[in-house]
Design a protein around this motif. Structure first.
Motif, PDB file in Angstrom:
ATOM      1  N   ASN A 101      89.962  65.568  40.155  1.00 20.53           N
ATOM      2  CA  ASN A 101      90.751  65.377  38.934  1.00 20.53           C
ATOM      3  C   ASN A 101      91.356  63.987  38.821  1.00 20.53           C
ATOM      4  N   ASN A 107      96.301  58.340  41.517  1.00 21.14           N
ATOM      5  CA  ASN A 107      96.213  58.363  40.058  1.00 21.14           C
ATOM      6  C   ASN A 107      95.963  56.948  39.563  1.00 21.14           C
ATOM      7  N   ALA A 135     106.007  75.753  17.415  1.00 22.58           N
ATOM      8  CA  ALA A 135     105.714  77.056  16.809  1.00 22.58           C
ATOM      9  C   ALA A 135     105.488  78.056  17.941  1.00 22.58           C
ATOM     10  N   VAL A 137     104.817  81.187  20.020  1.00 22.93           N
ATOM     11  CA  VAL A 137     104.201  82.500  19.793  1.00 22.93           C
ATOM     12  C   VAL A 137     105.017  83.534  20.556  1.00 22.93           C
ATOM     13  N   SER A 166      95.992  78.814  25.791  1.00 21.36           N
ATOM     14  CA  SER A 166      96.051  77.943  26.979  1.00 21.36           C
ATOM     15  C   SER A 166      97.365  78.131  27.720  1.00 21.36           C
ATOM     16  N   HIS A 171     101.411  84.824  31.494  1.00 21.22           N
ATOM     17  CA  HIS A 171     102.219  84.669  30.283  1.00 21.22           C
ATOM     18  C   HIS A 171     101.481  85.285  29.085  1.00 21.22           C
ATOM     19  N   LEU A 176     102.659  88.015  26.087  1.00 27.01           N
ATOM     20  CA  LEU A 176     102.275  87.908  24.670  1.00 27.01           C
ATOM     21  C   LEU A 176     101.475  89.121  24.204  1.00 27.01           C
ATOM     22  N   LYS A 201     110.482  67.539  39.213  1.00 27.85           N
ATOM     23  CA  LYS A 201     110.144  66.177  38.764  1.00 27.85           C
ATOM     24  C   LYS A 201     111.435  65.474  38.370  1.00 27.85           C
ATOM     25  N   HIS A 256     107.750  62.891  41.915  1.00 28.10           N
ATOM     26  CA  HIS A 256     107.246  64.262  42.097  1.00 28.10           C
ATOM     27  C   HIS A 256     107.818  64.730  43.437  1.00 28.10           C
ATOM     28  N   TYR A 310     108.261  74.977  29.299  1.00 29.97           N
ATOM     29  CA  TYR A 310     106.816  74.787  29.107  1.00 29.97           C
ATOM     30  C   TYR A 310     106.020  76.080  29.253  1.00 29.97           C
ATOM     31  N   GLY A 311     106.706  77.176  29.469  1.00 25.87           N
ATOM     32  CA  GLY A 311     106.019  78.479  29.549  1.00 25.87           C
ATOM     33  C   GLY A 311     105.208  78.669  30.813  1.00 25.87           C
ATOM     34  N   LEU A 312     105.474  77.864  31.870  1.00 21.80           N
ATOM     35  CA  LEU A 312     104.689  77.985  33.105  1.00 21.80           C
ATOM     36  C   LEU A 312     105.308  79.072  33.993  1.00 21.80           C
ATOM     37  N   LEU A 317     102.411  74.666  38.275  1.00 19.61           N
ATOM     38  CA  LEU A 317     101.787  73.596  37.492  1.00 19.61           C
ATOM     39  C   LEU A 317     100.373  73.924  37.066  1.00 19.61           C
ATOM     40  N   ASN A 318      99.670  74.673  37.912  1.00 16.44           N
ATOM     41  CA  ASN A 318      98.253  74.938  37.664  1.00 16.44           C
ATOM     42  C   ASN A 318      98.011  76.312  37.056  1.00 16.44           C
ATOM     43  N   GLY A 358      94.649  71.322  36.313  1.00 14.41           N
ATOM     44  CA  GLY A 358      94.572  69.876  36.199  1.00 14.41           C
ATOM     45  C   GLY A 358      94.143  69.462  34.807  1.00 14.41           C
TER      46      GLY A 358
HETATM   47  C1  LIG Z   1     105.068  67.910  37.347  1.00 16.55           C
HETATM   48  C2  LIG Z   1     103.591  68.106  37.157  1.00 16.55           C
HETATM   49  C3  LIG Z   1     102.688  67.307  37.865  1.00 16.55           C
HETATM   50  C4  LIG Z   1     101.312  67.486  37.704  1.00 16.55           C
HETATM   51  N1  LIG Z   1     100.446  66.633  38.327  1.00 16.55           N
HETATM   52  C5  LIG Z   1      99.130  66.700  38.060  1.00 16.55           C
HETATM   53  C6  LIG Z   1      98.216  65.723  38.562  1.00 16.55           C
HETATM   54  O1  LIG Z   1      98.610  64.805  39.264  1.00 16.55           O
HETATM   55  N2  LIG Z   1      96.904  65.846  38.245  1.00 16.55           N
HETATM   56  C7  LIG Z   1      96.445  66.856  37.450  1.00 16.55           C
HETATM   57  O2  LIG Z   1      95.251  66.911  37.154  1.00 16.55           O
HETATM   58  N3  LIG Z   1      97.275  67.795  36.969  1.00 16.55           N
HETATM   59  C8  LIG Z   1      98.595  67.740  37.237  1.00 16.55           C
HETATM   60  N4  LIG Z   1      99.449  68.677  36.732  1.00 16.55           N
HETATM   61  C9  LIG Z   1      98.874  69.878  36.127  1.00 16.55           C
HETATM   62  C10 LIG Z   1      98.446  69.676  34.705  1.00 16.55           C
HETATM   63  O3  LIG Z   1      99.495  69.099  33.971  1.00 16.55           O
HETATM   64  C11 LIG Z   1      98.076  71.035  34.121  1.00 16.55           C
HETATM   65  O4  LIG Z   1      97.068  71.634  34.919  1.00 16.55           O
HETATM   66  C12 LIG Z   1      97.543  70.868  32.696  1.00 16.55           C
HETATM   67  O5  LIG Z   1      98.517  70.276  31.876  1.00 16.55           O
HETATM   68  C13 LIG Z   1      97.171  72.209  32.135  1.00 16.55           C
HETATM   69  O6  LIG Z   1      96.718  72.035  30.821  1.00 16.55           O
HETATM   70  P1  LIG Z   1      96.679  73.253  29.847  1.00 16.55           P
HETATM   71  O7  LIG Z   1      96.370  72.716  28.505  1.00 16.55           O
HETATM   72  O8  LIG Z   1      95.788  74.312  30.414  1.00 16.55           O
HETATM   73  O9  LIG Z   1      98.137  73.886  29.865  1.00 16.55           O
HETATM   74  P2  LIG Z   1      99.540  73.216  29.559  1.00 16.55           P
HETATM   75  O10 LIG Z   1      99.503  71.719  29.650  1.00 16.55           O
HETATM   76  O11 LIG Z   1     100.531  73.962  30.402  1.00 16.55           O
HETATM   77  O12 LIG Z   1      99.732  73.574  28.038  1.00 16.55           O
HETATM   78  C14 LIG Z   1     100.026  74.882  27.615  1.00 16.55           C
HETATM   79  C15 LIG Z   1     100.838  74.717  26.352  1.00 16.55           C
HETATM   80  O13 LIG Z   1     101.124  76.006  25.833  1.00 16.55           O
HETATM   81  C16 LIG Z   1     102.443  75.987  25.355  1.00 16.55           C
HETATM   82  N5  LIG Z   1     102.926  77.358  25.338  1.00 16.55           N
HETATM   83  C17 LIG Z   1     103.161  78.192  26.391  1.00 16.55           C
HETATM   84  N6  LIG Z   1     103.600  79.380  25.937  1.00 16.55           N
HETATM   85  C18 LIG Z   1     103.635  79.304  24.597  1.00 16.55           C
HETATM   86  C19 LIG Z   1     104.001  80.218  23.562  1.00 16.55           C
HETATM   87  N7  LIG Z   1     104.426  81.449  23.833  1.00 16.55           N
HETATM   88  N8  LIG Z   1     103.921  79.796  22.272  1.00 16.55           N
HETATM   89  C20 LIG Z   1     103.493  78.543  21.966  1.00 16.55           C
HETATM   90  N9  LIG Z   1     103.123  77.643  22.906  1.00 16.55           N
HETATM   91  C21 LIG Z   1     103.195  78.018  24.205  1.00 16.55           C
HETATM   92  C22 LIG Z   1     103.199  75.114  26.344  1.00 16.55           C
HETATM   93  O14 LIG Z   1     104.393  74.618  25.759  1.00 16.55           O
HETATM   94  C23 LIG Z   1     102.171  74.022  26.586  1.00 16.55           C
HETATM   95  O15 LIG Z   1     102.297  72.961  25.670  1.00 16.55           O
HETATM   96  C24 LIG Z   1     100.825  68.513  36.855  1.00 16.55           C
HETATM   97  C25 LIG Z   1     101.730  69.319  36.154  1.00 16.55           C
HETATM   98  C26 LIG Z   1     103.093  69.123  36.297  1.00 16.55           C
HETATM   99  C27 LIG Z   1     104.059  70.013  35.508  1.00 16.55           C
END
Ligand SMILES: Cc1cc2nc3c(=O)[nH]c(=O)nc-3n(C[C@H](O)[C@H](O)[C@H](O)COP(=O)(O)OP(=O)(O)OC[C@H]3O[C@@H](n4cnc5c(N)ncnc54)[C@H](O)[C@@H]3O)c2cc1C
Length: 372
Positions: A101, A107, A135, A137, A166, A171, A176, A201, A256, A310-312, A317-318, A358
């Protein structure tokens, strides 16, 4: 590492069959393609890859390096974002995953992330799509095991023929959708997904004279140091000597911090968050004394904030730990690795499914291919 990462990348780009169920022709074709790619990778690289997956990062690195400093710097990549120490089985796999990744050891800020998301947004709009943020959900509307739309927190209903989420699998499915609309065994498996956030962080606003070099800086002096930083998390405690990864962007220094477990055994985050921010900054100041005078203000994001803002789930994070029993055809859960769910028209496309975690886009790309 690059060859191993390339093999993993190919596997992530393939939709996994719903083992132990029979798989359909489309899934079979994907696996055939994967088999061919693996064959092209050559037997030696393939064997190295398979052998590395269950190994500890320490064992793997011991085979190649003598210096503990070098080993620790590389091993830190294998534990970054995971609740694992470099002496834990399976950190060979997570090392390859993060290597893939990041495109290597550190990085590299190529400054194009915003352009990619902007291009994706433009593509959506060019097809007549609308993007709405802010918005939330509240629930997914399900009738007779078919997803019909979403209901927002403000009560608005948006109907749709296909819904991709996503948000993480726990969650999406348990909050949901809700257990009442899902088969009991599926609910049990979903509840069992291991989410173990242990990262905080800290962002610091400085006057720019912090003395920290550009790029990625890790505080990972030895393999034992990293393992001990993780040990604390096992007992629900915050590491007194944490593993830090630091990146800078102009005047902003981002730290981090690992390990800072979601579930604290003897305290709670509203008591600990200020202490953790101070500990992170003080630890970093030992190596970069100029940071002290350059501090203006800071902001901490705890695992609880990651969950609430962020709903995690559990601040993971993953969207689910990357471990050998939660990858490939076992991600998010065995039997449901093809982005579908027991609810018709509801798909999972985020980090918690195969291709994630990631910021690679692989899970989303696979999910789109899996749409009916
Ligand atoms: C501190 C930190 C460090 C990281 N470091 C790395 C790294 O070095 N390298 C790497 O590859 N990855 C890293 N990651 C992981 C990476 O950020 C995630 O794997 C990636 O963002 C996931 O993408 P995604 O679109 O699947 O989900 P997300 O980015 O989590 O997006 C999901 C979205 O859904 C939204 N959501 C959740 N529930 C609801 C709801 N009920 N209604 C509406 N919206 C909702 C959230 O607000 C969010 O915007 C890191 C993450 C964090 C937090």
């Amino acid at each position: 590492m690059d060859k191993a990462a390339s093999i993993l990348d190919t596997a992530y780009a393939t939709i996994m069959p719903r083992l132990p169920l029979n798989f359909n022709i489309r899934e079979g074709y994907g696996l055939l393609e994967l088999g061919l790619e693996l064959k092209l990778a050559g037997r030696k690289d393939m064997l190295n890859f398979i052998r590395a997956l269950p190994m500890t990062a320490q064992e793997l690195l011991d085979e190649y390096f003598e210096s503990d400093v070098v080993k620790a710097a590389i091993a830190s990549v294998g534990i970054h974002g995971f609740t694992l120490g470099p002496m834990g089985a399976g950190t060979g796999y997570t090392l390859i995953h993060n290597w893939m990744n990041r495109g290597g050891l550190a990085n590299v800020n190529v400054g194009k992330a915003g352009e990619i998301t902007q291009a994706l947004a433009n593509a959506v709009k060019s097809f007549g799509g609308e993007i709405r943020t802010e918005a939330e959900v509240k629930s997914i509307k399900v009738e007779s095991q078919i997803a019909k739309g979403v209901i927002l927190a403000n009560g608005e209903e948006i109907l749709a023929n296909q819904i991709l989420s996503s948000a993480d699998p726990k969650h999406t499915l348990l909050k949901l959708v809700g257990a009442q609309d899902l088969p009991p065994e599926f609910v049990w498996h979903t509840q069992s997904i291991k989410m173990r956030g242990s990262v905080a962080k800290i962002h610091l606003q400085t006057n720019g004279n912090h003395g920290i070099p550009e790029g990625t800086v890790v505080l990972a002096p030895s393999i034992k140091y990293l393992e001990r930083a993780y040990d604390a998390a096992k007992y629900g405690e915050i590491s007194e000597k944490p593993y830090l990864e630091v990146t800078t962007s102009g005047n902003v220094v981002s730290i981090h911090f690992q390990s800072a477990p979601y579930a604290l055994r003897n305290s709670e985050w509203k008591v600990e968050s200020a202490k953790v921010a101070e500990l992170a900054i003080k630890t970093l100041e030992e190596y970069f004394p100029a940071l002290h005078a350059s501090r203006i203000t800071h902001h901490i994001i705890t695992p609880i904030d990651l969950e609430q803002t962020y709903g995690l789930t559990e601040g993971d994070l993953n969207h689910g730990q990357l471990m050998l029993d939660q990858f490939l055809f076992m991600r998010p859960i065995p039997g449901w690795s093809n982005h579908k769910t027991p609810i018709d028209n509801l798909y999972l496309c985020g980090s918690g499914v195969h291709g994630g975690g990631g910021v690679s886009g692989a899970a989303g790309r696979n999910a789109v291919k899996a749409l009916k």
